[in-house]
Design an enzyme around this catalytic site. Structure first.
Site, PDB file in Angstrom:
ATOM      1  N   GLY A 186      -0.070   1.425 -18.206  1.00 10.87           N
ATOM      2  CA  GLY A 186      -0.043   2.573 -19.106  1.00 10.87           C
ATOM      3  C   GLY A 186      -1.414   2.940 -19.632  1.00 10.87           C
ATOM      4  O   GLY A 186      -1.685   4.103 -19.932  1.00 10.87           O
TER       5      GLY A 186
ATOM      6  N   ALA B 249       1.994  -1.573 -21.126  1.00 13.86           N
ATOM      7  CA  ALA B 249       3.150  -1.593 -22.021  1.00 13.86           C
ATOM      8  C   ALA B 249       3.559  -3.024 -22.384  1.00 13.86           C
ATOM      9  O   ALA B 249       3.224  -3.979 -21.690  1.00 13.86           O
ATOM     10  CB  ALA B 249       4.329  -0.894 -21.347  1.00 13.86           C
TER      11      ALA B 249
ATOM     12  N   GLU C 156      -2.893   5.084 -17.113  1.00 16.26           N
ATOM     13  CA  GLU C 156      -2.215   6.385 -17.178  1.00 16.26           C
ATOM     14  C   GLU C 156      -2.874   7.270 -18.243  1.00 16.26           C
ATOM     15  O   GLU C 156      -3.091   8.463 -18.027  1.00 16.26           O
ATOM     16  CB  GLU C 156      -0.733   6.196 -17.529  1.00 16.26           C
TER      17      GLU C 156
ATOM     18  N   GLU D 200       2.082  -3.010 -12.256  1.00 19.07           N
ATOM     19  CA  GLU D 200       3.527  -2.889 -12.468  1.00 19.07           C
ATOM     20  C   GLU D 200       4.370  -3.440 -11.328  1.00 19.07           C
ATOM     21  O   GLU D 200       5.451  -3.990 -11.542  1.00 19.07           O
ATOM     22  CB  GLU D 200       3.918  -1.409 -12.675  1.00 19.07           C
TER      23      GLU D 200
END
Length: 205
Positions: free
Chosen positions: A73, A27, A76, A96
Site C-alpha cells: 500500500g 497494510a 500504491e 502481497e
C-alpha cells in the site's frame, strides 16, 4: 485533508513519513484476517480506492519522498503521486503475493503503465523488493538523492525543474491489448516455474 488541498490549491504537495523505518510498509494484515463477507471487504477497498484516486487527480504537483521501506500500500500511495524521489537506502516492492493477495489499490494498472510491464509483473508475481538505484533504472522513481539534498530535489520537482521518468515507446506497445495477452501467457509459464500453482495459487489468480 484531500478536500482542503482540492480547494486551497497549494504550490505543491510533498508526502513523507516521520517513521525511521521507512515510508510505508503496507497494510496491517490483521485488518482483513478472517474476513468472511466479501461485500464488507469490497466496500473497504472501494473507500481506499477513492482516496488514492483523489490523490492522483490533485491539480497541483505531488511528490513522494521515500526512505526505507515503500511496500504494498505504501508503493500504491507513491504511484498515485506525480513524482517520486528516493533516498539512497529506499526499498520498493509489492510483497502481497507472498500472502495470497495482489496489489489492490490500482497498483497493477499504475505500475505497468510506468514501468516495462514484464518487469513490473515480475516484481508483483515474485514479491521481491528492489533498491533505489534499480527503481530509478526501471523508471519507478524520478530521482535518487541523499537526505541532505532532499529539500533542493523537492523544490526542483514542485517547480518543474526535475527531469521526470517517462515510459518509452516499448511500454506503450507492451500495454497494447494483443501484446498484453501474449505477455500474460509468458508470465503464467514463468510464474509456474518459480511457484507451482498447487502450492502457490495466488500468482495465477
Amino acid at each position: 485533508m484531500l478536500g482542503e488541498l482540492e480547494s486551497t490549491r497549494p504550490a505543491g504537495l510533498v508526502i513523507r513519513s516521520a517513521k525511521t523505518s521507512g515510508f510505508i510498509a503496507g497494510a496491517d494484515v490483521n485488518e482483513f484476517r478472517g474476513a468472511t463477507d466479501s461485500s464488507v471487504v469490497e466496500t473497504a477497498i472501494g473507500r481506499a480506492h477513492a482516496v488514492i484516486d483523489r490523490l492522483e487527480a490533485l491539480r497541483v504537483p505531488t511528490v513522494a519522498v521515500i526512505h526505507g521501506f515503500c511496500l504494498g500500500g505504501g508503493l500504491e500511495v507513491a504511484l498515485a503521486c506525480q513524482m517520486r524521489i528516493a533516498i539512497d537506502e529506499a526499498r520498493f516492492g509489492f510483497p502481497e503475493v507472498m500472502l495470497g493477495l495482489h496489489p489492490g489499490l490500482g497498483g497493477t494498472v499504475r505500475f505497468t503503465r510506468l514501468v516495462n510491464p514484464m518487469q513490473a509483473m515480475t516484481l508483483m508475481l515474485t514479491g521481491k523488493t528492489i533498491d533505489a538505484r534499480k527503481a530509478k533504472s526501471l523508471g519507478l522513481v524520478d530521482a535518487v538523492t541523499q537526505e541532505r539534498h532532499v529539500r533542493n530535489a523537492v523544490k526542483d520537482a514542485v517547480f518543474g525543474r526535475l527531469k521526470r521518468a517517462a515510459p518509452g515507446l516499448l511500454n506503450t506497445i507492451m500495454n497494447w491489448g494483443p501484446a498484453r495477452r501474449f505477455l500474460a501467457s509468458r508470465m503464467r509459464v514463468e510464474a509456474g516455474k518459480a511457484a507451482p500453482e498447487e502450492h502457490y495459487p495466488a500468482p495465477m489468480r
